[in-house]
Design an enzyme around this catalytic site. Structure first.
Site, PDB file in Angstrom:
ATOM      1  N   SER A  82      30.037  15.483 -57.642  1.00 39.19           N
ATOM      2  CA  SER A  82      31.359  14.929 -57.338  1.00 39.19           C
ATOM      3  C   SER A  82      31.632  15.110 -55.858  1.00 39.19           C
ATOM      4  O   SER A  82      31.032  15.979 -55.202  1.00 39.19           O
ATOM      5  CB  SER A  82      32.427  15.664 -58.144  1.00 39.19           C
ATOM      6  OG  SER A  82      33.729  15.311 -57.712  1.00 39.19           O
ATOM      7  N   TYR A 128      37.451  22.945 -61.302  1.00 36.53           N
ATOM      8  CA  TYR A 128      36.500  21.841 -61.183  1.00 36.53           C
ATOM      9  C   TYR A 128      35.737  21.919 -59.872  1.00 36.53           C
ATOM     10  O   TYR A 128      34.504  21.801 -59.843  1.00 36.53           O
ATOM     11  CB  TYR A 128      37.257  20.514 -61.287  1.00 36.53           C
ATOM     12  CG  TYR A 128      36.379  19.297 -61.308  1.00 36.53           C
ATOM     13  CD1 TYR A 128      35.591  18.998 -62.415  1.00 36.53           C
ATOM     14  CD2 TYR A 128      36.333  18.424 -60.217  1.00 36.53           C
ATOM     15  CE1 TYR A 128      34.798  17.859 -62.445  1.00 36.53           C
ATOM     16  CE2 TYR A 128      35.544  17.284 -60.237  1.00 36.53           C
ATOM     17  CZ  TYR A 128      34.770  17.012 -61.349  1.00 36.53           C
ATOM     18  OH  TYR A 128      33.979  15.892 -61.372  1.00 36.53           O
TER      19      TYR A 128
END
Length: 218
Positions: A125, A138
């Site tokens: 990501s 995250y």
């Protein structure tokens, strides 16, 4: 026919990757349940149903896989909220699914990947590079995944290729809802095309890193 195992293959980015690689690979479709929904729609596929939060279950599920050309580490979870609101269970689930499961899967499948001089693709990501407000768990997990795959690439050089793909905001159910705002998102097919690029580059070359982000033109 070459074989590709894709975690999180029943929805979102993983589903589209399965459809793309399914054009010329036998797909081992990873899911916690209901893998038949994607398996039945691919030319050659089989389910890989396992709870990725359970290390023993992962080891058992991978035991019979002797041949593998591509491992796509895609499954993950995102819990959005201020740091003070993310409890131990949220942190544990995030690290189990986003970090520990890829580590265990890679360890268990490394012999098969070495035999084929195969490829590991980690779907990371943009949050693997910088902090994002209300994404502390995250971001921490994606930083850890990057550290793992960067090091693995060095250790396995000449045996197994490793690609780290860092998508920007993608139109999937992970980022659905008003809490994620209305900034541009790209279609998951753009991530699948990046995976295809990495797969097609080998075996004589490695796409070490790809950052794919919305152009804002769609």
């Amino acid at each position: 026919m070459k074989k590709a195992l894709i975690t999180g293959a029943t929805r979102g980015i993983g589903r589209v990757i399965a459809e793309e690689l399914g054009k010329d690979h036998h797909v081992i479709a990873g899911a916690s349940r209901d893998a038949a929904g994607v398996v039945d729609k691919l030319p050659s596929a089989e389910p890989f149903e396992v709870d990725l939060r359970d290390p023993a279950a992962i080891r058992e599920a991978t035991r019979g896989i002797e041949e593998l050309d591509v491992l796509v580490l895609n499954a993950g979870v995102l819990h959005k909220g201020p740091f003070e609101e993310l409890d131990d269970d949220i942190w544990r689930e995030t690290l189990d699914l986003n970090v520990l499961a890829p580590v265990i899967l890679t360890r268990e499948l490394l012999p098969a990947l070495r035999r084929s001089n195969g490829l590991i693709i980690a779907i990371n990501s943009g949050a693997g590079f910088h902090g994002v407000p209300e994404h502390s768990a995250y971001c921490a997990s994606k930083f850890a995944l990057k550290g793992f795959t960067d090091t693995l690439a060095l250790e396995e050089k000449g045996r197994v290729r490793v690609t780290s793909i860092h998508p920007g905001r993608t139109d999937t159910d992970m980022l659905a809802g008003p809490q994620f705002g209305d900034r541009p998102k790209m279609d998951a097919t753009n991530v699948a095309r990046a995976v295809r690029l990495a797969v097609d580059a080998g075996p004589g070359a490695t796409v070490e890193f790809l950052r794919v982000a919305p152009s804002g033109l769609a």
